[in-house]
Design a protein around this motif. Structure first.
Motif, PDB file in Angstrom:
ATOM      1  N   ASP A  94      -6.630 -16.100 -37.844  1.00 55.41           N
ATOM      2  CA  ASP A  94      -6.735 -16.946 -38.682  1.00 55.41           C
ATOM      3  C   ASP A  94      -8.416 -17.539 -39.289  1.00 55.41           C
ATOM      4  O   ASP A  94      -8.488 -18.145 -40.011  1.00 55.41           O
ATOM      5  CB  ASP A  94      -5.606 -18.110 -37.755  1.00 55.41           C
ATOM      6  CG  ASP A  94      -4.442 -17.724 -38.595  1.00 55.41           C
ATOM      7  OD1 ASP A  94      -4.066 -16.672 -38.850  1.00 55.41           O
ATOM      8  OD2 ASP A  94      -3.524 -18.115 -37.926  1.00 55.41           O
ATOM      9  N   TYR A  95      -8.854 -17.323 -37.977  1.00 50.73           N
ATOM     10  CA  TYR A  95     -10.309 -17.481 -38.272  1.00 50.73           C
ATOM     11  C   TYR A  95     -10.956 -17.425 -39.517  1.00 50.73           C
ATOM     12  O   TYR A  95     -11.627 -17.898 -40.232  1.00 50.73           O
ATOM     13  CB  TYR A  95     -10.969 -18.085 -36.796  1.00 50.73           C
ATOM     14  CG  TYR A  95     -10.758 -18.894 -35.838  1.00 50.73           C
ATOM     15  CD1 TYR A  95     -10.545 -20.328 -36.077  1.00 50.73           C
ATOM     16  CD2 TYR A  95     -10.367 -18.289 -35.143  1.00 50.73           C
ATOM     17  CE1 TYR A  95     -10.266 -21.503 -34.987  1.00 50.73           C
ATOM     18  CE2 TYR A  95      -9.271 -19.721 -33.553  1.00 50.73           C
ATOM     19  CZ  TYR A  95      -9.559 -20.635 -34.094  1.00 50.73           C
ATOM     20  OH  TYR A  95      -9.029 -21.572 -32.900  1.00 50.73           O
ATOM     21  N   LYS A  96     -11.213 -16.033 -39.092  1.00 53.06           N
ATOM     22  CA  LYS A  96     -11.239 -15.111 -40.220  1.00 53.06           C
ATOM     23  C   LYS A  96     -10.952 -15.639 -41.732  1.00 53.06           C
ATOM     24  O   LYS A  96     -12.015 -15.574 -42.947  1.00 53.06           O
ATOM     25  CB  LYS A  96     -11.337 -13.456 -40.496  1.00 53.06           C
ATOM     26  CG  LYS A  96     -12.120 -13.167 -39.693  1.00 53.06           C
ATOM     27  CD  LYS A  96     -12.264 -11.608 -39.537  1.00 53.06           C
ATOM     28  CE  LYS A  96     -12.923 -10.406 -38.789  1.00 53.06           C
ATOM     29  NZ  LYS A  96     -12.851  -9.539 -38.834  1.00 53.06           N
ATOM     30  N   GLN A 111     -18.294 -12.169 -50.268  1.00 50.63           N
ATOM     31  CA  GLN A 111     -17.956 -12.519 -48.814  1.00 50.63           C
ATOM     32  C   GLN A 111     -17.184 -12.802 -48.345  1.00 50.63           C
ATOM     33  O   GLN A 111     -16.006 -12.352 -47.404  1.00 50.63           O
ATOM     34  CB  GLN A 111     -18.987 -14.124 -47.983  1.00 50.63           C
ATOM     35  CG  GLN A 111     -20.575 -13.200 -48.120  1.00 50.63           C
ATOM     36  CD  GLN A 111     -21.205 -13.749 -49.475  1.00 50.63           C
ATOM     37  OE1 GLN A 111     -20.878 -13.992 -50.041  1.00 50.63           O
ATOM     38  NE2 GLN A 111     -22.508 -14.705 -49.081  1.00 50.63           N
ATOM     39  N   ALA A 112     -16.625 -13.459 -49.152  1.00 48.12           N
ATOM     40  CA  ALA A 112     -14.793 -13.781 -49.030  1.00 48.12           C
ATOM     41  C   ALA A 112     -14.115 -12.441 -49.538  1.00 48.12           C
ATOM     42  O   ALA A 112     -12.983 -12.375 -48.895  1.00 48.12           O
ATOM     43  CB  ALA A 112     -14.358 -14.893 -49.882  1.00 48.12           C
ATOM     44  N   LEU A 113     -14.778 -11.929 -50.449  1.00 49.43           N
ATOM     45  CA  LEU A 113     -13.842 -11.020 -50.735  1.00 49.43           C
ATOM     46  C   LEU A 113     -13.638  -8.921 -49.401  1.00 49.43           C
ATOM     47  O   LEU A 113     -12.166  -8.726 -49.015  1.00 49.43           O
ATOM     48  CB  LEU A 113     -13.906 -10.116 -52.063  1.00 49.43           C
ATOM     49  CG  LEU A 113     -13.732 -11.097 -52.954  1.00 49.43           C
ATOM     50  CD1 LEU A 113     -14.047 -10.439 -54.217  1.00 49.43           C
ATOM     51  CD2 LEU A 113     -11.912 -10.694 -52.834  1.00 49.43           C
ATOM     52  N   GLU A 114     -14.876  -9.385 -49.192  1.00 46.80           N
ATOM     53  CA  GLU A 114     -15.248  -8.486 -48.118  1.00 46.80           C
ATOM     54  C   GLU A 114     -14.539  -8.575 -46.146  1.00 46.80           C
ATOM     55  O   GLU A 114     -13.634  -8.168 -46.078  1.00 46.80           O
ATOM     56  CB  GLU A 114     -16.603  -8.634 -47.823  1.00 46.80           C
ATOM     57  CG  GLU A 114     -17.892  -8.146 -49.008  1.00 46.80           C
ATOM     58  CD  GLU A 114     -19.198  -7.913 -48.513  1.00 46.80           C
ATOM     59  OE1 GLU A 114     -19.771  -9.250 -47.614  1.00 46.80           O
ATOM     60  OE2 GLU A 114     -19.914  -7.534 -49.045  1.00 46.80           O
ATOM     61  N   LEU A 115     -14.057 -10.442 -46.558  1.00 46.90           N
ATOM     62  CA  LEU A 115     -13.753 -10.400 -44.944  1.00 46.90           C
ATOM     63  C   LEU A 115     -11.976 -10.354 -44.954  1.00 46.90           C
ATOM     64  O   LEU A 115     -11.615  -9.323 -44.869  1.00 46.90           O
ATOM     65  CB  LEU A 115     -13.819 -11.908 -45.048  1.00 46.90           C
ATOM     66  CG  LEU A 115     -14.961 -12.663 -43.633  1.00 46.90           C
ATOM     67  CD1 LEU A 115     -15.082 -13.959 -43.905  1.00 46.90           C
ATOM     68  CD2 LEU A 115     -14.518 -12.058 -42.619  1.00 46.90           C
ATOM     69  N   LEU A 116     -11.600 -10.460 -46.563  1.00 49.00           N
ATOM     70  CA  LEU A 116     -10.079 -10.268 -46.983  1.00 49.00           C
ATOM     71  C   LEU A 116      -9.465  -8.768 -47.172  1.00 49.00           C
ATOM     72  O   LEU A 116      -8.717  -8.483 -46.188  1.00 49.00           O
ATOM     73  CB  LEU A 116      -9.437 -10.987 -48.222  1.00 49.00           C
ATOM     74  CG  LEU A 116      -9.722 -12.318 -48.124  1.00 49.00           C
ATOM     75  CD1 LEU A 116      -9.433 -13.068 -50.019  1.00 49.00           C
ATOM     76  CD2 LEU A 116      -8.924 -13.123 -47.813  1.00 49.00           C
ATOM     77  N   ASP A 117     -10.551  -8.140 -47.553  1.00 49.67           N
ATOM     78  CA  ASP A 117     -10.192  -6.356 -47.556  1.00 49.67           C
ATOM     79  C   ASP A 117     -10.601  -6.014 -45.764  1.00 49.67           C
ATOM     80  O   ASP A 117      -8.914  -5.447 -45.266  1.00 49.67           O
ATOM     81  CB  ASP A 117     -11.846  -6.221 -48.011  1.00 49.67           C
ATOM     82  CG  ASP A 117     -11.892  -5.997 -49.064  1.00 49.67           C
ATOM     83  OD1 ASP A 117     -10.738  -6.518 -49.794  1.00 49.67           O
ATOM     84  OD2 ASP A 117     -12.694  -5.483 -50.284  1.00 49.67           O
ATOM     85  N   ASP A 118     -11.553  -6.514 -44.638  1.00 45.48           N
ATOM     86  CA  ASP A 118     -11.186  -6.102 -43.449  1.00 45.48           C
ATOM     87  C   ASP A 118     -10.047  -7.035 -42.361  1.00 45.48           C
ATOM     88  O   ASP A 118      -9.554  -5.899 -42.204  1.00 45.48           O
ATOM     89  CB  ASP A 118     -12.444  -7.337 -42.850  1.00 45.48           C
ATOM     90  CG  ASP A 118     -13.721  -6.826 -43.194  1.00 45.48           C
ATOM     91  OD1 ASP A 118     -14.457  -5.247 -43.617  1.00 45.48           O
ATOM     92  OD2 ASP A 118     -15.320  -7.018 -42.801  1.00 45.48           O
TER      93      ASP A 118
END
Length: 453
Positions: A142-144, A159-166
């Protein structure tokens, strides 16, 4: 997003923190000097602080916590509780100071970091919020997602999209992350990335119908109807029993003049229990519009509407009524207006449409009854008095017509055309009452207004 997720984590924290405090203070240990039971006194002040915080008396909670500090200043939980109470009082400077002291003592304590993150978040100190949440991401996914949301606020979309992909890769897809991803695409206007992401999802999981449907919608949204059509056909090949694909296919078939296929798709969409009423109403409205321009398919419209008689909503009935009205079938138009009115009995427009059609069809007794019922709901609407007066005149009930018309005139404001109609009907009513002078007076008033128009 932050608050919802924090509630879940806070519930756990409410269970953990008191245990944390108990773990750090051995209240069963007996004192080994003559100065009294210091630990009992600490326990008394600490739980007093928890009690005062629980009843939202944060100042008193802070007083009790300072008494704890005087007894033992090396317990991080005291600073943690101070930070939370100061945060509740919106004294964010003191909250930050105490939470940092707690974190210095226990750098890896998730709850201390989470509370500090919340302090920064409340102040919209996004830079420090990001720094803090980066330390929290190892504890919970959830923190991500929170971090991705912060990146969006800072317009750091990549950066946001990269986190969502991860997160998608590690935990699978989720509605909340998809919503955030779509928000990013909408903000950036990057339709290509959005489509590419859907194509990648379909390639990795061809049987996911939802991704196919989203791709069809996105192609349509960008105006690429050929690719949207191709995507719909591709879904039909993979899932021949798909019902939702027909919400798109009927439009493409109509555009290609494949009316038979379009009618079949419309029937499938309208009879599928999995498709919601709003979507069905849109399909039927589109087909009604098509038939209004291509009346040779009216028999198909009748056939189709019979399939959904029990499911038609008020708007669908209203759309059908307008179609039949344009087609000159006033009886069917009235039937559908009445069906719409049965579902929305207080809809003034529907009431007016029904009354005017009843007048047109010379059902004067029903007009009188229905207009009087409507006046109980809308006593200040002049049109209701006018249609009542017209119907009373047609039934040779001139006194009742006169009374209704004169009352309605009192509510009429800045509507010359309706005013002329009132005067014309009053002329008829007074003539029926053998008051020729007044009849001629009102006739002249009506003619004068019409001459000015």
């Amino acid at each position: 997003m932050k608050l919802n997720k924090k509630i879940k984590r806070l519930f756990i924290a409410l269970l953990v923190v008191p245990m944390l405090a108990m773990a750090q203070v051995d209240f069963n240990k007996r004192p080994d000097d003559d100065l009294g039971n210091v630990e009992d006194e600490f326990q008394e002040h600490f739980f007093e602080a928890l009690k005062q915080k629980g009843i939202e008396n944060y100042d008193r909670a802070i007083e009790a916590l300072f008494k704890c500090l005087n007894l033992d200043s090396k317990k991080p939980v005291i600073y943690f509780e101070l930070g939370k109470n100061y945060s509740k009082l919106k004294n964010f400077g003191a909250a930050e100071e105490n939470l940092k002291k707690a974190i210095d003592m226990q750098p890896d304590n998730e709850w201390f970091l989470d509370e500090l993150y919340d302090v920064y978040y409340q102040q919209e100190d996004i830079d420090n919020a990001i720094k803090t949440i980066k330390q929290l991401v190892k504890y919970h996914p959830d923190y991500k997602e929170d971090l991705a949301a912060l990146y969006v606020r800072e317009k750091k979309y990549k950066q946001a999209l990269e986190l969502l992909d991860d997160l998608d890769e590690e935990y699978g897809l989720s509605e909340s992350r998809d919503a955030m991803r779509n928000d990013i695409y909408s903000i950036t206007g990057n339709a290509e990335d959005r489509i590419e992401n859907l194509e990648q999802r379909i390639a990795s999981n061809p049987n996911n119908e939802d991704n196919h449907l989203k791709l069809i919608y996105r192609y349509s949204q960008t105006g690429d109807k050929k690719k949207a059509y191709k995507a719909a056909q591709n879904l039909l090949k993979i899932k021949p029993d798909s019902k939702f694909v027909h919400l798109a296919l009927y439009k493409f078939y109509l555009q290609d003049d494949r009316v038979g296929d379009a009618i079949n798709s419309v029937k499938i969409a309208l009879t599928s229990p999995g498709i919601n009423a709003d979507a069905k109403a849109k399909v039927l409205k589109d087909f009604v519009s098509f038939v209004s321009k291509n009346p040779e398919y009216e028999s198909d419209l009748i056939d189709i509407t019979s399939l959904v008689d029990e499911n038609k909503d008020a708007q669908t009935h209203s759309d059908l009524a307008e179609y039949y009205l344009k087609a000159g079938d006033k009886v069917k138009a009235l039937s559908n207006y009445k069906a719409a009115l049965n579902q929305n009995p207080n809809d003034f427009k529907l009431i007016k449409d029904v009354l005017l059609l009843q007048l047109d069809l010379q059902d004067y007794k029903t007009v009188v009854t229905d207009s009087e019922n409507a006046l109980e709901l809308y006593p200040a609407q002049p049109i209701l008095y006018l249609v009542n007066g017209v119907a009373q005149n047609k039934l040779n009930k001139y006194k009742k017509a006169r009374d209704s018309l004169e009352m309605g005139l009192d509510f009429l404001i800045d509507n010359p055309n309706m005013e002329a109609d009132f005067y014309s009907e009053l002329s008829i009513a007074y003539k029926g009452l053998n008051n020729i002078t007044k009849s001629e007076t009102f006739a002249k008033k009506a003619q004068a207004i019409k001459a000015e128009q």
